[in-house]
Write a protein that holds these residues in place. Structure first.
Motif, PDB file in Angstrom:
ATOM      1  N   HIS A  60       0.836  -1.211   0.000  1.00  0.00           N
ATOM      2  CA  HIS A  60       0.000   0.000   0.000  1.00  0.00           C
ATOM      3  C   HIS A  60       0.872   1.263   0.000  1.00  0.00           C
ATOM      4  N   SER A  61       1.935   1.260   0.779  1.00  0.00           N
ATOM      5  CA  SER A  61       2.823   2.420   0.825  1.00  0.00           C
ATOM      6  C   SER A  61       3.494   2.656  -0.521  1.00  0.00           C
ATOM      7  N   ARG A  62       3.927   1.591  -1.158  1.00  0.00           N
ATOM      8  CA  ARG A  62       4.571   1.734  -2.455  1.00  0.00           C
ATOM      9  C   ARG A  62       3.581   2.174  -3.526  1.00  0.00           C
ATOM     10  N   ALA A  63       2.313   1.744  -3.400  1.00  0.00           N
ATOM     11  CA  ALA A  63       1.293   2.167  -4.358  1.00  0.00           C
ATOM     12  C   ALA A  63       0.953   3.650  -4.179  1.00  0.00           C
ATOM     13  N   MET A  64       0.892   4.107  -2.943  1.00  0.00           N
ATOM     14  CA  MET A  64       0.544   5.502  -2.666  1.00  0.00           C
ATOM     15  C   MET A  64       1.698   6.469  -2.932  1.00  0.00           C
ATOM     16  N   TRP A  65       2.909   5.937  -3.012  1.00  0.00           N
ATOM     17  CA  TRP A  65       4.106   6.751  -3.204  1.00  0.00           C
ATOM     18  C   TRP A  65       4.026   7.563  -4.498  1.00  0.00           C
ATOM     19  N   GLY A  66       3.838   6.891  -5.628  1.00  0.00           N
ATOM     20  CA  GLY A  66       3.750   7.575  -6.912  1.00  0.00           C
ATOM     21  C   GLY A  66       2.493   8.412  -7.045  1.00  0.00           C
ATOM     22  N   THR A  67       1.390   7.923  -6.455  1.00  0.00           N
ATOM     23  CA  THR A  67       0.131   8.664  -6.517  1.00  0.00           C
ATOM     24  C   THR A  67       0.239   9.993  -5.783  1.00  0.00           C
ATOM     25  N   MET A  68       0.800   9.970  -4.579  1.00  0.00           N
ATOM     26  CA  MET A  68       0.940  11.196  -3.791  1.00  0.00           C
ATOM     27  C   MET A  68       1.898  12.170  -4.476  1.00  0.00           C
ATOM     28  N   ARG A  69       2.954  11.650  -5.068  1.00  0.00           N
ATOM     29  CA  ARG A  69       3.907  12.510  -5.761  1.00  0.00           C
ATOM     30  C   ARG A  69       3.245  13.187  -6.958  1.00  0.00           C
ATOM     31  N   SER A  70       2.438  12.447  -7.732  1.00  0.00           N
ATOM     32  CA  SER A  70       1.753  13.022  -8.886  1.00  0.00           C
ATOM     33  C   SER A  70       0.733  14.064  -8.458  1.00  0.00           C
ATOM     34  N   ASN A  71      -0.026  13.783  -7.394  1.00  0.00           N
ATOM     35  CA  ASN A  71      -1.007  14.749  -6.902  1.00  0.00           C
ATOM     36  C   ASN A  71      -0.329  16.031  -6.428  1.00  0.00           C
ATOM     37  N   LEU A  72       0.779  15.906  -5.696  1.00  0.00           N
ATOM     38  CA  LEU A  72       1.505  17.090  -5.231  1.00  0.00           C
ATOM     39  C   LEU A  72       2.091  17.880  -6.399  1.00  0.00           C
ATOM     40  N   ASN A  73       2.625  17.189  -7.397  1.00  0.00           N
ATOM     41  CA  ASN A  73       3.184  17.869  -8.560  1.00  0.00           C
ATOM     42  C   ASN A  73       2.100  18.635  -9.312  1.00  0.00           C
ATOM     43  N   ASN A  74       0.908  18.035  -9.454  1.00  0.00           N
ATOM     44  CA  ASN A  74      -0.194  18.718 -10.132  1.00  0.00           C
ATOM     45  C   ASN A  74      -0.641  19.956  -9.361  1.00  0.00           C
ATOM     46  N   ILE A  75      -0.631  19.881  -8.044  1.00  0.00           N
ATOM     47  CA  ILE A  75      -1.038  21.025  -7.227  1.00  0.00           C
ATOM     48  C   ILE A  75      -0.007  22.151  -7.343  1.00  0.00           C
ATOM     49  N   VAL A  76       1.274  21.808  -7.286  1.00  0.00           N
ATOM     50  CA  VAL A  76       2.331  22.828  -7.392  1.00  0.00           C
ATOM     51  C   VAL A  76       2.281  23.486  -8.766  1.00  0.00           C
ATOM     52  N   ARG A  77       2.106  22.685  -9.825  1.00  0.00           N
ATOM     53  CA  ARG A  77       1.999  23.249 -11.169  1.00  0.00           C
ATOM     54  C   ARG A  77       0.743  24.098 -11.329  1.00  0.00           C
ATOM     55  N   GLY A  78      -0.342  23.678 -10.694  1.00  0.00           N
ATOM     56  CA  GLY A  78      -1.603  24.405 -10.818  1.00  0.00           C
ATOM     57  C   GLY A  78      -1.567  25.782 -10.194  1.00  0.00           C
ATOM     58  N   VAL A  79      -0.985  25.903  -8.992  1.00  0.00           N
ATOM     59  CA  VAL A  79      -0.966  27.217  -8.334  1.00  0.00           C
ATOM     60  C   VAL A  79       0.094  28.136  -8.932  1.00  0.00           C
ATOM     61  N   SER A  80       1.054  27.586  -9.673  1.00  0.00           N
ATOM     62  CA  SER A  80       2.068  28.445 -10.281  1.00  0.00           C
ATOM     63  C   SER A  80       1.742  28.769 -11.736  1.00  0.00           C
ATOM     64  N   GLU A  81       1.353  27.788 -12.544  1.00  0.00           N
ATOM     65  CA  GLU A  81       1.095  28.004 -13.968  1.00  0.00           C
ATOM     66  C   GLU A  81      -0.382  27.914 -14.324  1.00  0.00           C
ATOM     67  N   GLY A  82      -1.094  26.973 -13.732  1.00  0.00           N
ATOM     68  CA  GLY A  82      -2.479  26.710 -14.092  1.00  0.00           C
ATOM     69  C   GLY A  82      -2.549  25.676 -15.205  1.00  0.00           C
ATOM     70  N   PHE A  83      -3.752  25.196 -15.457  1.00  0.00           N
ATOM     71  CA  PHE A  83      -3.966  24.184 -16.486  1.00  0.00           C
ATOM     72  C   PHE A  83      -5.023  24.681 -17.455  1.00  0.00           C
ATOM     73  N   SER A  84      -4.957  24.208 -18.688  1.00  0.00           N
ATOM     74  CA  SER A  84      -5.982  24.569 -19.664  1.00  0.00           C
ATOM     75  C   SER A  84      -6.251  23.378 -20.570  1.00  0.00           C
ATOM     76  N   ARG A  85      -7.450  23.370 -21.118  1.00  0.00           N
ATOM     77  CA  ARG A  85      -7.869  22.320 -22.040  1.00  0.00           C
ATOM     78  C   ARG A  85      -8.685  22.997 -23.136  1.00  0.00           C
TER      79      ARG A  85
END
Length: 177
Positions: A60-85
């Protein structure tokens, strides 16, 4: 080892990270976002980087490792650059218009479709047939784009409908006599 999880997240200037036991808050020039912290992973803030590591060697820890890192990276990118589609509307007479926080779409039905734009999302119309959806939360931007696309998905015979601008719709051949 997680190939995604072991990559450090660089924190741009103007972005601050505040951690407590239950959540991690990220403030930036575009806004503020939160993510719930998992007890299965450890998050450490170094000088200008976030490092995520598993708390123990369980699956479970190894599964959550990459997930938490991706979620944090998306949040950091979102508050600095934002996202668009970007969305394209194709079809004779198909068009979009914005009235306040309401998106009005003419998609070949007998009536106009009205879609309420979420408060954290901004929608701009470049032409009558091109929409750009912007926001700081990648999940809300993707969900809004998906909801608008699902109102009239592109059909494979004439290509009419709402599609992502980078989407390829494979055309089918019509009936043969």
């Amino acid at each position: 080892m997680s190939r995604v999880g072991k990559l450090p997240i660089s924190i741009p200037s103007g972005v601050t990270v505040v951690m407590d036991d239950a959540s991690i808050a990220v403030n930036g020039p575009k806004g503020k976002l939160f993510v719930k912290s998992s007890p299965a992973v450890r998050v450490v803030v170094n000088d200008n980087t976030l490092v995520v590591s598993p708390a123990d060697s369980s699956a479970h820890s190894r599964a959550m490792w990459g997930t938490m890192r991706s979620n944090l990276n998306n949040i950091v990118r979102g508050v600095s650059e934002g996202f668009s589609r970007k969305l394209d509307i194709r079809g004779v007479g198909y068009k979009a218009a914005i009235n306040g926080n309401m998106l009005s779409l003419s998609l070949g039905f007998s009536h106009e479709i009205r879609y309420i734009i979420p408060e954290d999302i901004s929608v701009t119309i470049e032409k009558q047939t091109q929409l750009e959806i912007k926001g700081i939360d990648i999940q809300k931007v993707g969900k809004t784009a998906s909801d608008i696309r699902s109102l009239r998905k592109p059909e494979p015979y004439k290509g009419k409908g709402v599609r992502y601008s980078d989407e390829f719709v494979r055309s089918k051949e019509g009936k043969k006599k």
